[in-house]
Motif scaffolding. Structure first.
Motif, PDB file in Angstrom:
ATOM      1  N   SER A 121      99.892  14.270 -54.208  1.00 61.34           N
ATOM      2  CA  SER A 121      99.298  14.383 -52.883  1.00 61.34           C
ATOM      3  C   SER A 121      99.195  13.006 -52.224  1.00 61.34           C
ATOM      4  N   MET A 122      98.790  11.994 -53.006  1.00 63.01           N
ATOM      5  CA  MET A 122      98.688  10.636 -52.471  1.00 63.01           C
ATOM      6  C   MET A 122     100.062  10.105 -52.077  1.00 63.01           C
ATOM      7  N   ILE A 141      95.491  17.715 -63.130  1.00 61.44           N
ATOM      8  CA  ILE A 141      94.750  17.429 -61.895  1.00 61.44           C
ATOM      9  C   ILE A 141      95.149  16.065 -61.350  1.00 61.44           C
ATOM     10  N   LEU A 142      95.229  15.050 -62.233  1.00 58.47           N
ATOM     11  CA  LEU A 142      95.610  13.710 -61.795  1.00 58.47           C
ATOM     12  C   LEU A 142      97.028  13.675 -61.240  1.00 58.47           C
ATOM     13  N   SER A 143      97.947  14.396 -61.883  1.00 56.99           N
ATOM     14  CA  SER A 143      99.325  14.390 -61.385  1.00 56.99           C
ATOM     15  C   SER A 143      99.396  15.041 -60.011  1.00 56.99           C
ATOM     16  N   ILE A 160     115.416  11.483 -49.250  1.00 57.54           N
ATOM     17  CA  ILE A 160     116.391  11.625 -50.342  1.00 57.54           C
ATOM     18  C   ILE A 160     116.993  10.273 -50.722  1.00 57.54           C
ATOM     19  N   GLU A 161     117.188   9.406 -49.739  1.00 63.14           N
ATOM     20  CA  GLU A 161     117.835   8.121 -50.011  1.00 63.14           C
ATOM     21  C   GLU A 161     116.885   7.096 -50.639  1.00 63.14           C
ATOM     22  N   THR A 162     115.580   7.231 -50.403  1.00 61.21           N
ATOM     23  CA  THR A 162     114.623   6.250 -50.937  1.00 61.21           C
ATOM     24  C   THR A 162     113.773   6.818 -52.059  1.00 61.21           C
ATOM     25  N   GLY A 163     114.112   8.035 -52.521  1.00 53.88           N
ATOM     26  CA  GLY A 163     113.280   8.637 -53.567  1.00 53.88           C
ATOM     27  C   GLY A 163     111.859   8.845 -53.057  1.00 53.88           C
ATOM     28  N   HIS A 164     111.775   9.404 -51.855  1.00 49.27           N
ATOM     29  CA  HIS A 164     110.469   9.672 -51.226  1.00 49.27           C
ATOM     30  C   HIS A 164     109.682   8.375 -51.002  1.00 49.27           C
ATOM     31  N   GLY A 165     110.399   7.340 -50.605  1.00 51.29           N
ATOM     32  CA  GLY A 165     109.751   6.069 -50.281  1.00 51.29           C
ATOM     33  C   GLY A 165     109.406   5.198 -51.471  1.00 51.29           C
TER      34      GLY A 165
END
Length: 186
Positions: free
Chosen positions: A65-66, A58-60, A102-107
């Motif tokens: 989501s966050m 659940i936490l993951s 893709i370049e930032t690892g999803h920010g």
């Protein structure tokens, strides 16, 4: 030895044997009770582990989501509105967002977080550093705009020029691009 002594000795031996029998029986009962308690403890631990694993799951999902919300907020906050019609298309926004992801690892890359570099963009041999996230995104948009003017939306040609990362990169990038184009998020 007299009969009386023999009888007393036999009685004593029977008594000792009986006492040993009671001791052995008591030990067996104690062992069985301990094993039962141990089984109960193991089952309780298994239940606790199941609950903990469920909590972790659940936490993951909450963290994912966050992260997606944070990424979407970042992308939304740095999108430029004063570009030509080319840059206002859904396809272009999907290209920019997919490249950023893709370049930032999803920010999450240190290059993005520390240098506002939205796409692993180099200034010569070093990675460019930008004053603001908006500056980094504007540079990424300018670069991608030149690629679209040159290749259209040929993702293979764009990615080949952008990073020469190979087929695995193109496959992942295309999936992210299509996801962005469809309005969903990974």
């Amino acid at each position: 030895m007299t009969n009386k002594k023999r009888t007393i000795l036999k009685c004593a031996m029977i008594g000792v044997g009986a006492a040993l029998g009671v001791i052995v029986l008591s030990l067996q009962i104690s062992i069985q009770l301990y094993q039962g308690e141990l089984k109960l403890s193991i089952n309780e631990l298994k239940n606790d582990l199941d609950v903990a694993q469920n909590d972790i799951y659940i936490l993951s999902n909450d963290i994912k989501s966050m992260q997606e919300d944070s990424l979407r907020t970042t992308l939304d906050s740095v999108q430029e509105t004063d570009y030509q019609d080319l840059t206002s298309t859904r396809e272009f926004e999907a290209l920019v967002n997919a490249t950023f992801r893709i370049e930032t690892g999803h920010g999450t890359s240190s290059l993005w977080l520390n240098s506002n570099n939205a796409g692993g963009i180099k200034c010569g041999v070093e990675y460019c550093e930008y004053q603001t996230p908006q500056d980094g995104m504007n540079d990424l948009r300018t670069l991608l705009q030149s690629y679209v003017e040159r290749f259209g939306y040929d993702l293979k040609a764009i990615r080949d020029l952008y990073c020469q990362c190979g087929y695995g990169d193109l496959e992942t990038f295309t999936e992210i691009y299509n996801n962005e184009l469809g309005g969903g998020y990974e």
